[in-house]
Design an enzyme around this catalytic site. Structure first.
Site, mmCIF file in Angstrom:
data_model
loop_
_atom_site.group_PDB
_atom_site.id
_atom_site.type_symbol
_atom_site.label_atom_id
_atom_site.label_comp_id
_atom_site.label_asym_id
_atom_site.label_seq_id
_atom_site.Cartn_x
_atom_site.Cartn_y
_atom_site.Cartn_z
ATOM 1 N NE ARG A 1 2.668 0.919 1.066
ATOM 2 C CZ ARG A 1 2.841 -0.280 1.529
ATOM 3 N NH1 ARG A 1 2.882 -0.703 2.861
ATOM 4 N NH2 ARG A 1 2.729 -1.288 0.745
ATOM 5 N NE ARG B 1 4.866 -11.591 0.894
ATOM 6 C CZ ARG B 1 5.634 -10.398 0.870
ATOM 7 N NH1 ARG B 1 6.735 -10.390 1.380
ATOM 8 N NH2 ARG B 1 5.039 -9.389 0.703
ATOM 9 N NE ARG C 1 6.117 -0.790 -2.300
ATOM 10 C CZ ARG C 1 5.951 -1.752 -1.249
ATOM 11 N NH1 ARG C 1 6.782 -1.120 -0.146
ATOM 12 N NH2 ARG C 1 5.549 -2.886 -1.341
ATOM 13 N NE ARG D 1 1.937 -6.309 -2.437
ATOM 14 C CZ ARG D 1 1.972 -5.159 -2.091
ATOM 15 N NH1 ARG D 1 1.606 -3.939 -2.359
ATOM 16 N NH2 ARG D 1 3.007 -5.228 -1.034
ATOM 17 C CE LYS E 1 3.992 -6.529 6.778
ATOM 18 N NZ LYS E 1 4.395 -7.535 5.873
#
Ligand code: AMP
Length: 249
Positions: free
Chosen positions: A158, A119, A191, A202, A41
């Site tokens: 990532r 969300r 992160r 998550r 995203k």
């Protein structure tokens, strides 16, 4: 500076104002991005922002900016950072208040690409109320989908720039110099919420809380679902094609 506005107003809230760097776009695009964490995203948001000269308004970025800020944090923000650190969703009320405080960003003539908000259905309802109060109209809800195993692979690779927040991927989108951001030379890091234990929480939280949003937006006719399998450019072209089909690009 690739973004049309520097997002200071969004990231800092309160009295903080943006310094804009480019002329306004011909038309303000107002869109919501949906998709599990790690689906790509952020990359699509960047490409879409360049194309539509709009602002990337990510609620996750607001929390991360608060976390690294030197100033004192209010109790609601302190509690919110605790949830984020554990990989859990921040309570609806806190996030809704935070977005409401930044409603000027939604009204901005640059338009917006909301990422990470709403969300939950409760957040979507609150956003609808903000639209009604301000007379704003949403153009589209872009929903990116990908099989779970691919999401996990993408997320664990990532890396994010500490300074400008640009994201890279150790395998599919490596920086030119290892550990350094191509754009600003900032240090790249993983992160906290991209670590495996947080990822699992998550993804589960996403399934439980966010999937019903698809139904919510499908009913409004705004939902556009895009298969996020392919290179960022391919996914982007699919997105533009889908928007064009609906007369939105
Ligand atoms: P993101 O960068 O969108 O993945 O967000 C990072 C973290 O910030 C999430 O895991 C949540 O803890 C928190 N967060 C961001 N946006 C929201 C939201 N709309 N509702 C609840 N929690 C959020």
């Amino acid at each position: 500076m690739s973004a049309p506005a520097d997002r200071t107003a969004w990231l800092q809230g309160g009295e903080a104002a943006c310094k804009t760097y480019q002329p306004y776009p011909e038309r303000a695009y107002r869109m919501v991005l949906l998709g599990a964490p790690g689906i790509g995203k952020g990359t699509q948001a960047e490409l879409l922002c360049k194309r539509f000269r709009t602002c990337h308004l990510s609620t996750g970025d607001v929390f991360r900016a608060a976390k690294s800020s030197q100033g004192p944090l209010g109790p609601a923000m302190q509690a919110a950072l605790g949830y984020m650190q554990r990989g859990e969703l921040v309570p609806d009320e806190t996030v809704i208040d935070m977005v409401r405080e930044r409603v000027e960003c939604l009204k901005c003539d640059y338009g917006f690409l909301l990422d990470g908000f709403p969300r939950t259905v409760q957040q979507a309802e609150a956003l609808d109320r903000m639209f009604q109060e301000t007379g704003l109209v949403l153009d589209a809800v872009l929903n990116y989908e990908l099989p779970v195993e691919k999401v996990v692979e993408r997320l664990s690779g990532r890396r994010t720039c500490k300074d400008c927040k640009t994201t890279f991927h150790v395998r599919t989108m490596p920086p030119k110099v290892e550990g350094k951001c191509d754009k600003c030379g900032g240090e790249l890091y993983q992160r906290e919420d991209d670590r495996p234990e947080s990822i699992r929480v998550r993804l589960k939280a996403y399934e439980e809380s966010t999937a019903p949003l698809k139904d919510y937006y499908a009913k409004t006719g705004l939902l556009i679902t895009i298969q996020a399998d392919g290179t960022p450019e391919q996914v982007f072209e699919q997105t533009i094609g889908a928007l064009r089909d609906r007369g939105k690009a």
